[in-house]
Every structure is written in structure tokens, then in C-alpha cells.
Design a protein around this motif. Structure first.
Motif, PDB file in Angstrom:
ATOM      1  N   GLY A  56       0.696  -1.422  -0.001  1.00 24.24           N
ATOM      2  CA  GLY A  56      -0.172  -0.139   0.045  1.00 24.24           C
ATOM      3  C   GLY A  56       0.954   1.092   0.086  1.00 24.24           C
ATOM      4  O   GLY A  56       0.332   2.329   0.644  1.00 24.24           O
ATOM      5  N   ILE A  57       2.226   1.290  -0.492  1.00 20.11           N
ATOM      6  CA  ILE A  57       2.949   2.455  -0.592  1.00 20.11           C
ATOM      7  C   ILE A  57       2.967   2.982  -2.005  1.00 20.11           C
ATOM      8  O   ILE A  57       2.897   2.311  -3.047  1.00 20.11           O
ATOM      9  CB  ILE A  57       4.326   1.833  -0.517  1.00 20.11           C
ATOM     10  N   ARG A  58       2.849   4.210  -2.050  1.00 24.84           N
ATOM     11  CA  ARG A  58       2.950   5.117  -3.224  1.00 24.84           C
ATOM     12  C   ARG A  58       4.070   5.968  -3.410  1.00 24.84           C
ATOM     13  O   ARG A  58       4.503   6.095  -2.373  1.00 24.84           O
ATOM     14  CB  ARG A  58       1.521   5.949  -3.360  1.00 24.84           C
ATOM     15  N   GLN A  59       4.285   6.671  -4.585  1.00 23.38           N
ATOM     16  CA  GLN A  59       5.537   7.366  -4.894  1.00 23.38           C
ATOM     17  C   GLN A  59       5.650   8.404  -3.698  1.00 23.38           C
ATOM     18  O   GLN A  59       4.426   9.291  -3.516  1.00 23.38           O
ATOM     19  CB  GLN A  59       5.303   7.922  -6.369  1.00 23.38           C
ATOM     20  N   GLY A  60       6.799   8.744  -2.869  1.00 26.60           N
ATOM     21  CA  GLY A  60       6.558   9.744  -1.913  1.00 26.60           C
ATOM     22  C   GLY A  60       6.257   9.612  -0.729  1.00 26.60           C
ATOM     23  O   GLY A  60       6.498  10.548   0.188  1.00 26.60           O
ATOM     24  N   ASP A  61       5.710   8.434  -0.636  1.00 26.08           N
ATOM     25  CA  ASP A  61       5.107   8.325   0.812  1.00 26.08           C
ATOM     26  C   ASP A  61       6.211   7.784   1.849  1.00 26.08           C
ATOM     27  O   ASP A  61       7.424   7.540   1.485  1.00 26.08           O
ATOM     28  CB  ASP A  61       4.277   6.774   0.886  1.00 26.08           C
ATOM     29  N   VAL A  93       7.701   5.859   4.578  1.00 21.28           N
ATOM     30  CA  VAL A  93       7.848   4.467   4.831  1.00 21.28           C
ATOM     31  C   VAL A  93       8.799   4.055   6.151  1.00 21.28           C
ATOM     32  O   VAL A  93       9.846   4.709   6.158  1.00 21.28           O
ATOM     33  CB  VAL A  93       8.259   3.718   3.851  1.00 21.28           C
ATOM     34  N   ARG A  94       8.327   3.028   6.688  1.00 18.45           N
ATOM     35  CA  ARG A  94       9.397   2.633   7.916  1.00 18.45           C
ATOM     36  C   ARG A  94      10.313   1.319   7.445  1.00 18.45           C
ATOM     37  O   ARG A  94       9.704   0.613   6.631  1.00 18.45           O
ATOM     38  CB  ARG A  94       8.495   1.947   8.910  1.00 18.45           C
ATOM     39  N   LEU A  95      11.484   1.961   7.466  1.00 16.37           N
ATOM     40  CA  LEU A  95      12.322   0.553   6.918  1.00 16.37           C
ATOM     41  C   LEU A  95      13.201   0.042   8.306  1.00 16.37           C
ATOM     42  O   LEU A  95      13.762   0.664   9.013  1.00 16.37           O
ATOM     43  CB  LEU A  95      13.385   1.270   6.084  1.00 16.37           C
ATOM     44  N   ALA A  96      12.788  -1.222   8.483  1.00 16.04           N
ATOM     45  CA  ALA A  96      13.285  -1.892   9.738  1.00 16.04           C
ATOM     46  C   ALA A  96      13.960  -3.198   9.570  1.00 16.04           C
ATOM     47  O   ALA A  96      13.719  -3.734   8.427  1.00 16.04           O
ATOM     48  CB  ALA A  96      11.913  -2.063  10.499  1.00 16.04           C
ATOM     49  N   SER A  97      14.901  -3.425  10.241  1.00 19.06           N
ATOM     50  CA  SER A  97      15.783  -4.644  10.392  1.00 19.06           C
ATOM     51  C   SER A  97      15.794  -5.158  11.686  1.00 19.06           C
ATOM     52  O   SER A  97      15.372  -4.677  12.491  1.00 19.06           O
ATOM     53  CB  SER A  97      17.179  -4.488   9.614  1.00 19.06           C
ATOM     54  N   ARG A  98      16.538  -6.263  11.652  1.00 16.89           N
ATOM     55  CA  ARG A  98      16.777  -6.969  13.219  1.00 16.89           C
ATOM     56  C   ARG A  98      17.500  -5.853  13.741  1.00 16.89           C
ATOM     57  O   ARG A  98      17.678  -6.129  15.350  1.00 16.89           O
ATOM     58  CB  ARG A  98      17.561  -8.097  12.961  1.00 16.89           C
ATOM     59  N   SER A 149       7.082  -0.773   5.676  1.00 20.58           N
ATOM     60  CA  SER A 149       5.737  -0.484   5.775  1.00 20.58           C
ATOM     61  C   SER A 149       5.434   0.869   5.811  1.00 20.58           C
ATOM     62  O   SER A 149       6.290   1.936   6.135  1.00 20.58           O
ATOM     63  CB  SER A 149       5.425  -1.385   7.064  1.00 20.58           C
ATOM     64  N   PRO A 150       4.148   1.501   5.553  1.00 22.65           N
ATOM     65  CA  PRO A 150       3.794   2.819   5.539  1.00 22.65           C
ATOM     66  C   PRO A 150       4.184   3.300   6.990  1.00 22.65           C
ATOM     67  O   PRO A 150       3.962   2.777   8.176  1.00 22.65           O
ATOM     68  CB  PRO A 150       2.308   2.719   5.309  1.00 22.65           C
TER      69      PRO A 150
END
Length: 959
Positions: A865-870, A872-877, A932-933
Motif C-alpha cells: 500500500g505504498i505510493r510514490q513519495g510516501d 515508509v518505515r524501514l526496519a531490520s533486526r 511498511s507505511p
């Protein structure tokens, strides 16, 4: 201040040609011999005869449009253009006759009929080819009355439909169409030199005009990459630097070397007093040959940026505000804390990190500080987190820790294999040269998870793109070698002569195992088996094939193995030791090669000699006058681990922002916060300085003397163009600190330091400032056997004797995607920003790249559900951050990509401690993540921002 004297670099009108045939002709009675195919114009210039010209310049192919360069040739009808007419044996040329003079004046008169008559307001008055040519042809008056033109905004009280206002959309230069004579130099420079094809000539006849792309485009919105090639060749001032408009013409020139990427471009700093007017790429620069990129040519304003720190500062604890103090107080404070740390925690409790942005001489002193003054080998450099696997892999296979060929070698390559590198963004000047070779017909293989711009080279052939999954480099390269051996495409004669034959036989047996077949590797890498076969056959079949690689090779858990797999391919096919071939690492920073050469690693002295070697150690003990440790010191990651354990307590960090550039930011934070004394020596309060106790303000490349060593082992001079605004060059600051600790150093100039380097380092034995002033630059090894350096290595044999094949077993990384983290993150750079952005973020380059973004494939974006310019959360361990999404097909499904130029993003908060098995180079290129958003910054970002603001408080000078 002694300025370097610029040699005679006249514009000879047309490029040099290669030919085994020499032709002799006469120009105005002067005999001259030149290679067959040379233009009459160039032959005349070589004879000392200057022919007027406007459309011709020796960096571009002849065009023949301006008609100023006409000459008379005995036996030839008419008055041909000298730029497009080739010489012939016995030709007799006359460059000045009454008829020719009349023709030239008439041509110039026509130009001026549609040109501003009053050039007093031109920003390049006194330095304009147009004005020079008016004088050269002897034009003194105009016969034409004003008429239809492109010059006046108004004609007879009405708007002039032919007039176009100046385009000042680009932050660095302005295009004034009124001054343009449509000579096409700018268009041709964009095509021939840069290879972008952003400019064109629209219209015909009187309606012809230069256009930056579509009619609706200006220079900023067009495909222009702001390399400045068009500005450099413009003969009229129609294209001119904004700094020239604002400051005026320069009064002196200092030749120096760019402080950005590993290409190592030579520049002429055009100065007015202590102010830079413009930076012009040096025509005689052996790495760049008169070309540059937006960073080197224009992004030098950080040197005088308001955020630059110019006074030393100290504080008791990193949560305290800074206090400005004198140099004496700052150095005494630093020395006392370092002594206390060693007294309380032992000799090995402190160390240094050298800088790949500082000079060879400065780096040499920092590692000497650790070894000769601290008494340990705790020295490391940013190469640990970028190209340390290059040193290990190439030394193991070839016997030396550096690239094999010079950049000029690309002109002879028939096929370029580019793996884990994006030259047009990260090494733009070399990228332009490679693109030119591709337009001439060379083949291209790209092995990279992303689609890079090189694959879209205008007028280039169809390249092969092996879009592999991050972390599978070794599998794909070994499979390519499998095909070469299985189909008998190896160069057996080369292998028998130059390599260990028994090792080859063992390697061949290893390769032929079915697990290395393209079909087996397809399942691991997602590269179609047929593409692997095509790449193998193309590389093996090319008469001269070269390999260029970058951090997409080294920053992996198998980085060293990948480098050895690359070396295996070159030896397997005999693509080593001759022009157009070789193994060529594209180094990331301006002096990362030099920082390695100078002994920055904890296990090696300068010249890559191990600290346990008694003969090498004896050399330095004799010269430095101290006893040295034979035990290798701590790597950067070991320093951080020991710091969190309470055993490593002091660090001198010169010109390196480890908090932003190293992996697992949270772990680095914890380590820095554990130190009793952190000394940051830099030009800005970088992210690492958030935890520092002492800040020593550094000097920029414009304010110092010394040398840089680029990716091709080329040692270039850095010359001081202005006085250091902080008061000292960086080598002087390190010397003052060393002497506070009893070092007893007495260097008077960086040339003294280079003399010591030459005395103690075999590969630099012949290097001196006098040699570099005389030759411009040299490539190490430079010694008695190669007094002018070594452009191409391993010509007759490898440094280690016989080339060594290494079995390159693919071992999957521990960092794998799964249900919780189903995507793989890889990182890299963009054209307009550099490394952690400390320099470029303080220039107008932020117009193009104001923030880091996350590239994500449309399929992955839609699923989330991600659009251009949104946001977002970037997560790793390891952690998480937020940034905006860039939905693009440049990345494959399952792969996301971002840069690390902006501290507000801190992309390395999500990268992990996984590293190369041999060198501990971090695995930046493979991190399992989820996207994710998001509706705002992460908790970590908010906490980090609060701490950064707190730690950057500076008390007023009176307090």
C-alpha cells in the motif's frame, strides 16, 4: 605562497590522432611533421601558427561550422576549413592572405550582427575567445544596421519574439542565449565528453538555438548532470559560472587535486586573492584529461560554509556544551586525557582512525602517532568498511593490494565487465570515459541487483545485465568461470606461463563440479542460466576484456572471496598485464588507496608489510628512533567492541565520521559513549563529534599541501590555494599533538614527510615533490626499476611470482530474508552527493538530492500500500528508520535500495554487524528488512535528533 606554474597547454584546435605514418607539410613556410590524419589546424598550431577559430577546440571532434579557420592550400580549390581538412604529404598551406583575411572579417561581422555590441557587461570580458577572435581577424567596424535579432528584448517598442531571457535555473551556471553564436561546442561536449546528450540544437537557419532538452525544459529540469563541460568550451560567455559573474575574473591559478571520489581529477583553482573564482579541470590531468563532474567542478563552497568550525573546542563530557579554547589548551587537554587513559587501562587502550579524505602525508603521521607515540598498532581507516577485501584478495592472488591498470586503459578495452559499481554516479568522470568507449563499440556486462545508467548509454550496444540477488556475487562469478573452463575458453598459454599450473588444475576440478553450473546457480542468484553463459562466452571471447568493480563487491560477507573470484577470471582468460584489460577497483574516496598505502591497517606498515616482519620493523625503529610492537592492533570493529567492554578508552579520529558511515549505528553510539577521550579532527561538527570531548578544526584540500593517491595508484599533488582558515594544515595539528605526547617530531613541510615515506617504503622509493612537480603525477610502484612509475602492473609477471588461483566456494550470507524481514536492502551513492554528505550537503548540490529515499519495486510497493513519495518505515533486526519511497523498476522485486548521505535518515541504523570473513568489512549490501507505511520519524530518529541538538551547543566565547 608558491603557486605551481601551469605549463603551456595551448588549444590545438582538434584532437590528436593515432597513426604509425608520419606526414610532412609546410605551414606558412614552416615545415612540420605530424601523424597521418591530423587536421591542418592542429598541424599549424604545432608549427607555432595560430589559426582563428570559434567552433573548434582540441577536446572535441572537428565540426567545421564557424568558417573562421579557412586557409589556402596550394593545388586545392577554394578556402577549405583547416579544422576538417586532413594533412597530406608535401602539402603547402597558407594561413594568412588578403582573400582569407577578408573572408574571416566578413564571417565575424555576420556573427556580431546578431550579438551584443557592447561587451563591457560580459562576465568574461578579458577572457573571451569571441573577443580574442574579433581582434585576431582585425575587425574594427560593423557595416550591418540593426535588424531581426536574438539579442534585444524589445524591437521598435514591441516584444522581440526571438529573444530568450537568460536561464539561471542551475545553481552553478547561467545560460544567456543572447551571447550564443550556435557554434555547437556545448552540444558536442555534452555528447562527446560527458555522454549525456542533454543538449541539442533546435530549429534551422536563423531559428537555430541551443536547447536543454524539450521546449518546456530549462537546464535544471533537463537531463543535464551539471558536469560543466559545456561551460568550459563556450567561446562567448553564453554559458558561464555564476561565481565568475559574482566575483570577476581570477588573478592567479593553482593546480591541485579534487577531494571527492577515487578518480583523482586534477583541477586548476582560479583564484582572486584568497577567494576561489572557479575550478577548472586540468587539461593535462592524467586521470581526467580536462573533464570533471558536478562535485569537483562546482561543489567546493563547503570550504567557506558558515557551519565550518574554525576554533578548537573541549568539554568534560559529551553531554556538556562545547567551549572554544586556544590551540594550546585543546592539545594539552587531549594529551592529558590520552596519557591518563593509558596509565589507567594500559598501553593498548587508545588508538587512531585515519582519514581517506586527508593527504598521504597526514595519514602517514596519524598511523605513526599510534605506532611510535602511543606504542601500539591500533590504527585503522575507512577502507576497513569499503575496500579492505580488495587489499586481501588482490594481494593473495596477484601479490599486491591495488588495481592493475590506469584509467587510460579503458580506451583499448573491447569489453567491460562492471560488477557492484555504478560509475556514472559514483565515479562520473571515469563513467563518461567508459561510456565513450561503449559508443565506439565495446561490449558491456553489468552484474548488479540494480539497473544502472551505464546500461542505457546513448548509441551504445546492448549490454548484458545479470540482475542477481544481493549476496550471490561469488556464486555467479564462479559459474562464469565454470562455463569458461567447461567450454575450453581459457587462455592455456597464459596460465602455463604466468600462473601456478598445479593450482589451476585443482581450481579447474573445483569449477567443473555441477554445483557451479549456471543451472544450479540460477536457483541461488535468480540470474537466468542462459545469461550466465552469454556473459562467460562474451568475456572470454573479447580480445581485451577489463573488470571494474566497486563496493557492491567488497561490502559483503564474502567480499574477499569475490575479489579473488574476479582475479581468477582475469587470469583464466589472460586479461591482465596489457592495455584494455585488468582488475580495476573503483575506490570510493579521494585518498582511500593512499590511506591503505600509508600503513593505516593495524597489521601492516606502509607498503603493505606485516608488523611482525622483523626487517620491516627494524627500518621504522631506526628512522623513528623507538621500539615498535610486533603485535597487530585493533580493527575499527574491534575498537568498538573493546570500548563497550570497557577496555578501549581513547580514540583520535581524523576526518572520518564513523557514527554515520559504519554499520549498526546503535552499537557505534554505545562504543563512542563509552570512551574517556574522543578527539574528532574534522572541518564540521559531524555525527561522531556528538560524543567527542575534543574537537580539532581541520583544513580543506584548498588549504593544504600534500598528495592524494587515486584508484589507479596515481599520486597527485595537492597544492595550497588559500591560507588555512583554522590556522593550520592537518599534518601540523597531528604533529603538535604528537609532540605534546613526547613525539619530538620536527617536520617543516609535507615534502619532508614524503621524503620519509620514500626512504622507508619500497613502492614509493622514487617519489618526491620535485618529481611530481616535474611529471604532474606518477603511479606506484615508483622506484629505481620504474623511475617514472608503473601505469600497468603485472606485464611480465605477477608481483608474487606466479598468479595464484583460489577456490571460491559460495557460502550464503547469514543475513537472509524471511517472513519477518522479506526484502533485501542494498546501499549505494548518488551523483550529486558524496559519502556521508558532510561536504556536499553544504553546497547547492542539495537541489538535486535533498534527502535519502528508498527505492522499491512497484510490485513490492503495491503489496504494501505504498505510493510514490510516501513516508515508509524501514526496519531490520538491528534497528529502524523512516524515509520517503521512490517507486521504480531500477530495483528488482524483493530488493530495496537507499543512500546514506543524510544523517537525518541514518540508513546504517538498520545495517548489521555481519562482515567479510577475512577483513571484517561490513556487509552493507545485504540486510534483510521489512518496509511498511509510516506516519512520522522513528523513535530512534527522534531520540537521535534530540541528542544531536544537545551535543552541538557551543558556549559564547565570553563564558
Amino acid at each position: 605562497m608558491k603557486d605551481f606554474i601551469i605549463p603551456d597547454l595551448r588549444d590545438l584546435g582538434t584532437p590528436a590522432v593515432r597513426s604509425d605514418v608520419t606526414v610532412t607539410l609546410s605551414v606558412d613556410g614552416i615545415p612540420v611533421s605530424v601523424p597521418a590524419g591530423t587536421s591542418v589546424m592542429r598541424a599549424a598550431a604545432l608549427a607555432g601558427v595560430t589559426v582563428p577559430k570559434l567552433c573548434a577546440t582540441d577536446s572535441l571532434e572537428a565540426f567545421g561550422s564557424c568558417r573562421l579557420c579557412v586557409v589556402a592550400i596550394e593545388g586545392m580549390r577554394g578556402t577549405p576549413a583547416s579544422c576538417t581538412t586532413p594533412v597530406a604529404e608535401g602539402m603547402v598551406v597558407h594561413t594568412q592572405t588578403d582573400e582569407i583575411a577578408q573572408i574571416r572579417r566578413g564571417v565575424m561581422e555576420l556573427y556580431l550582427s546578431d550579438h551584443p555590441q557592447d561587451l563591457l557587461g560580459s562576465p568574461i570580458t578579458g577572457n573571451s575567445e569571441m573577443q580574442d577572435m574579433i581582434g585576431a581577424v582585425g575587425l574594427r567596424e560593423m557595416r550591418y544596421a540593426p535588424g531581426k535579432n536574438h539579442v534585444q528584448p524589445w524591437n521598435d517598442g514591441a516584444p522581440n519574439p526571438e529573444y530568450r531571457a537568460p536561464d539561471d535555473s542551475n545553481p552553478y551556471f547561467t545560460f544567456d542565449p543572447a551571447l550564443c553564436i550556435v557554434c555547437s561546442r556545448c552540444v558536442r561536449a555534452c555528447e562527446e565528453v560527458q555522454g549525456t546528450f542533454a543538449l541539442t540544437i533546435e530549429g534551422r537557419g536563423f531559428d537555430s538555438r541551443v536547447s536543454a532538452g524539450m521546449a518546456s525544459d530549462d537546464f535544471l529540469s533537463s537531463d543535464c548532470v551539471s558536469c560543466g563541460a559545456c561551460v568550459q568550451v563556450c567561446p562567448t560567455g553564453s554559458l558561464v559560472e555564476n561565481s565568475v559573474i559574482q566575483i570577476g575574473t581570477p588573478d592567479r591559478i593553482v593546480k591541485t587535486t579534487c577531494a571527492y571520489c577515487g578518480v583523482g581529477c586534477s583541477f586548476d583553482a582560479h583564484m582572486r586573492g584568497e577567494t576561489v573564482v572557479k575550478m577548472v579541470p586540468s587539461k593535462d590531468g592524467k586521470a581526467n584529461h580536462g573533464h570533471s563532474c558536478v562535485k569537483g567542478r562546482f561543489a567546493w563552497g563547503y570550504a567557506t560554509h558558515a557551519e565550518r568550525i574554525l576554533h578548537p573546542m573541549v568539554r568534560e563530557h559529551y553531554t556538556d556544551p562545547w567551549r572554544e579554547v586556544s590551540w594550546d589548551e585543546a592539545l594539552d587537554f587531549a594529551a592529558e586525557r590520552l596519557r591518563r587513559a593509558q596509565a589507567e587501562h594500559g598501553r593498548d587502550s587508545i588508538g587512531v582512525i585515519t582519514s581517506s579524505r586527508c593527504t598521504n602525508e597526514e595519514t602517514y603521521l596519524v598511523q605513526k602517532l599510534a605506532r611510535a607515540v602511543f606504542g601500539n598498532n591500533n590504527t585503522d581507516t575507512c577502507a576497513r568498511v569499503c575496500h579492505s577485501p580488495t587489499g586481501y584478495g588482490l594481494k593473495t592472488t596477484f601479490g599486491t593490494s591495488a588495481g592493475t591498470h590506469d584509467f587510460d586503459s579503458v580506451e583499448d578495452t573491447d569489453l567491460a565487465l562492471v560488477i557492484g559499481a555504478n560509475p556514472t554516479d559514483a565515479h562520473p568522470v571515469f563513467g563518461s570515459r567508459l561510456r565513450k568507449r561503449l559508443r565506439q563499440g565495446a561490449g558491456l556486462i553489468v552484474i548488479d541487483p540494480r539497473r544502472i545508467d551505464l546500461l542505457d548509454t546513448v548509441h551504445g550496444g546492448d549490454g548484458l545485465h545479470l540482475s542477481l540477488m544481493p549476496g550471490t556475487n561469488v556464486a555467479v562469478l564462479t559459474s562464469i568461470a565454470h562455463v569458461i573452463v567447461a567450454e575450453g575458453l581459457q587462455d592455456e598459454a597464459f596460465i602455463r606461463e604466468r600462473c601456478d599450473w598445479d593450482e589451476f588444475l585443482a581450481y579447474r576440478e573445483f569449477l567443473l563440479d555441477p554445483r557451479h553450473s549456471p543451472e544450479a546457480v540460477q536457483a541461488q542468484s535468480r540470474v537466468p542460466a542462459e545469461l550466465i553463459r552469454q556473459a562467460a562466452c562474451a568475456y572470454a571471447a573479447a580480445p581485451r576484456a577489463s573488470i571494474y568493480y566497486g563496493l557492491g563487491v567488497t561490502e559483503h560477507s564474502q567480499g574477499s572471496t569475490t575479489v579473488m573470484a574476479i582475479a581468477n577470471l582475469a587470469m583464466l582468460t589472460g586479461n591482465i598485464g596489457k592495455p584494455g584489460t585488468g582488475v580495476n577497483p573503483l575506490r570510493g574516496q579521494n585518498n582511500v588507496q593512499g590511506s591503505c598505502d600509508m600503513g593505516s591497517f593495524p597489521h601492516e606498515y606502509p607498503g603493505y608489510r606485516h608488523v611482525s616482519d622483523p626487517e620491516t620493523r627494524a627500518i621504522y625503529e631506526r628512522v623513528w628512533g623507538v621500539e615498535l610492537s610486533e603485535e597487530p592492533g585493533l580493527r575499527i570493529n574491534n575498537m568498538f567492541d573493546e570500548a563497550t567492554a570497557g577496555r578501549f578508552k581513547g580514540l583520535y579520529c581524523q576526518g572520518e565520521d564513523v557514527l554515520q558511515s559504519d554499520p549498526n549505528t546503535s552499537h557505534v553510539q554505545q562504543a563512542l559513549a563509552s570512551l574517556d577521550i574522543l578527539i574528532v579532527h574534522d572541518i564540521f561538527l559531524n555525527e561522531t563529534a556528538n560524543y567527542a570531548h575534543v574537537f580539532l578544526p581541520g583544513s580543506t584540500f584548498l588549504e593544504k599541501n600534500g598528495t592524494f593517491t587515486n584508484a589507479e595508484r596515481r599520486i597527485n599533488m595537492v597544492r595550497r590555494a588559500m591560507a588555512p582558515r583554522n590556522g593550520y594544515e592537518d599534518w601540523e595539528i597531528t604533529q603538535m599533538l604528537a609532540n605534546r605526547l613526547g613525539g619530538g617530531w620536527d617536520y617543516a613541510h609535507p615534502s619532508d614527510i614524503m621524503d620519509e615515506i620514500a626512504l622507508t617504503t619500497p613502492s614509493f622509493a622514487g617519489v618526491s615533490f620535485d618529481l611530481l612537480d616535474r611529471e604532474g603525477s606518477v603511479q606506484w610502484p615508483c622506484n629505481a626499476a620504474a623511475p617514472l612509475g608503473t601505469p600497468v602492473m603485472h606485464i611480465d609477471g605477477f608481483v608474487r611470482g606466479k598468479g595464484r588461483f583460489i577456490n571460491t566456494e559460495y557460502v550464503a550470507t547469514d543475513e537472509r530474508s524471511g517472513p519477518g524481514f522479506p526484502l533485501l536492502l542494498t546501499t549505494g551513492r548518488t551523483l550529486t552527493q558524496y559519502n556521508v554528505g558532510a561536504q556536499t550537503r553544504r553546497t547547492d548540490n542539495t537541489v538535486w538530492h535533498p534527502e535519502d529515499v528508498l527505492e522499491i519495486h512497484p510490485h513490492d510497493a503495491e503489496n504494501r500500500g505504498i505510493r510514490q513519495g510516501d513516508l515508509v518505515r524501514l526496519a531490520s533486526r538491528a534497528g529502524e528508520t523512516t524515509l520517503r519511497a521512490e517507486v521504480t523498476e531500477r530495483v528488482a522485486p524483493g530488493v530495496v535500495f537507499t543512500t546514506f548521505h543524510h544523517p537525518g535518515t541514518q540508513a546504517n541504523v538498520v545495517t548489521t554487524d555481519s562482515s567479510d570473513w577475512a577483513t571484517n568489512c561490513p556487509e552493507f549490501k545485504v540486510t534483510a528488512v521489512q518496509v511498511s507505511p509510516s506516519n512520522g520519524p522513528s523513535e530512534w530518529q527522534e531520540s537521535y535528533t534530540r541528542h544531536a541538538e544537545l551535543s552541538r551547543r557551543i558556549l559564547p566565547a565570553a563564558e
